[in-house]
Design a protein around this motif. Sequence first.
Motif, short mmCIF file in Angstrom:
data_model
loop_
_atom_site.label_atom_id
_atom_site.label_comp_id
_atom_site.label_asym_id
_atom_site.label_seq_id
_atom_site.Cartn_x
_atom_site.Cartn_y
_atom_site.Cartn_z
N GLU A 1 -3.14 -4.78 7.04
CA GLU A 1 -3.50 -3.84 8.09
C GLU A 1 -3.65 -2.42 7.53
O GLU A 1 -4.58 -1.71 7.89
N TYR A 2 -2.76 -2.03 6.65
CA TYR A 2 -2.81 -0.67 6.09
C TYR A 2 -3.99 -0.52 5.11
O TYR A 2 -4.58 0.55 5.02
N GLU A 3 -4.34 -1.58 4.42
CA GLU A 3 -5.46 -1.51 3.49
C GLU A 3 -6.78 -1.35 4.21
O GLU A 3 -7.76 -0.86 3.64
N LYS A 4 -6.83 -1.73 5.49
CA LYS A 4 -8.05 -1.59 6.27
C LYS A 4 -8.20 -0.18 6.85
O LYS A 4 -9.29 0.21 7.28
N LYS A 5 -7.11 0.57 6.86
CA LYS A 5 -7.16 1.92 7.46
C LYS A 5 -7.94 2.90 6.60
O LYS A 5 -7.93 2.78 5.38
N PRO B 1 0.81 -1.22 0.00
CA PRO B 1 0.00 0.00 0.00
C PRO B 1 0.84 1.27 0.00
O PRO B 1 1.88 1.35 0.67
N VAL B 2 0.40 2.28 -0.73
CA VAL B 2 1.09 3.56 -0.81
C VAL B 2 1.24 4.19 0.58
O VAL B 2 2.31 4.70 0.94
N ASP B 3 0.19 4.15 1.37
CA ASP B 3 0.19 4.83 2.66
C ASP B 3 1.16 4.21 3.67
O ASP B 3 1.49 4.84 4.67
N GLY B 4 1.60 2.99 3.42
CA GLY B 4 2.47 2.32 4.38
C GLY B 4 3.94 2.35 4.04
O GLY B 4 4.75 1.71 4.70
N GLU C 1 6.39 3.80 7.13
CA GLU C 1 6.15 3.14 8.42
C GLU C 1 6.37 1.63 8.36
O GLU C 1 6.95 1.04 9.27
N MET C 2 5.93 1.00 7.28
CA MET C 2 6.12 -0.43 7.14
C MET C 2 7.61 -0.78 7.08
O MET C 2 8.06 -1.76 7.68
N THR C 3 8.37 0.05 6.38
CA THR C 3 9.81 -0.18 6.27
C THR C 3 10.46 -0.16 7.65
O THR C 3 11.23 -1.07 8.00
N GLN C 4 10.16 0.86 8.43
CA GLN C 4 10.79 0.96 9.75
C GLN C 4 10.35 -0.18 10.66
O GLN C 4 11.15 -0.71 11.44
N LEU D 1 1.27 -6.81 7.22
CA LEU D 1 1.25 -5.36 7.41
C LEU D 1 0.47 -4.67 6.29
O LEU D 1 -0.24 -3.69 6.53
N SER D 2 0.59 -5.20 5.08
CA SER D 2 -0.14 -4.62 3.94
C SER D 2 -1.64 -4.71 4.19
O SER D 2 -2.38 -3.76 3.91
#
Length: 349
Positions: free
Chosen positions: A345-349, A119-122, A125-128, A342-343
């Motif tokens: 989780e971010y797609e649900k935001k 996801p673009v939005d992650g 944060e996902m990297t860290q 993690l992807s």
Amino acid sequence: MKKRILAAFLVLAMAFALSACGGKSAGGDGEDTYNLKFSFEGGESMRTVSVWFGWEDKITEATDGKVTFTNYFDSTLLDANAEMTQLKSGIADIGDVHKLASDGFTIFEKWKGITMGTPVDGQVEMTQTLIDEFPELQDELADFKVMANAMDGGTYQLLTTEKKVSSVEDMKGMVIWCEADFNDYIKALGATPVNTPWSEVYSSLQKNMYDGLLIAAETLQSNNFAEVCNYITMVNLNYLAGPGHLMCLDTWNSLPESIQAVFDDAEIRGYIEKEQAESGHKSEASSIEWAEKNHGTEVIELSDAQQQKFIDILNQSKKSIAKEWDDQGLPGTKLLDRIIELSAEYEKK
């Protein structure tokens, strides 16, 4: 004779010390100043390069002018085929090594390949989160100081010169330039990947040595690829940002704590991470529009079925990368599973 040998040794030692710390010198007020050599793989006009100039300005301002930078472009300071070794030795103080050559990494060498489709939005944060959770990622970075997770996490498209690509089947037999991260993916699509230095890509496309490249659409304008690529196929594949701008550890250790604190400042680090990600996505639409208007570039939208085929092959290529790492005793499958988790989780935001 012994005195001459000793004198020569001292000269070499002093030269090395200066190269490892970018030309440290005493300022007019008696305090040390530092001019750091920053090596970029791309040209000065590239957005991914120019965004760092704002970061440099913030560092210089926050240190009251004690830290300045000398920039080198198009791999003129660090050899594109030996970046990590040369950066570690202090030839440059900071290296833009976002292609992460195999002379320094195993997992990060294919970071884009294993994280593509996220996801673009992650992006940041996902990297860290992944770096914090996997010691193996930390180990690969241990010889350098990470400036930020600002490798240009972005959306990649397929740019082609003469052949229109509307399906996976159209990829068969093509020669496609890509970063090493995507070799597995390009092969799985039925094409042949090539990874020559970035500075050689335009001329190779111009000479019809390659049929195209997998890259961000903004390069149609920033690198003038619209002059040599007649088509852009919207595969719309996003990858995570990464620690692609690294400081030589000797340079880092030579800096006083007060200056180290500036580089680690959350606001300065956050600026470059946010600016790289956001500016990349904003520039895509304008670059495509510019290419259509000025060069007649044809935009190809994939059908839902074909888009899914590209994604399915991508997912299979990521599994092969993960298995390769598993066989080396690295947590390849665990890392891929965590990326998928993690992807979601971010797609649900």
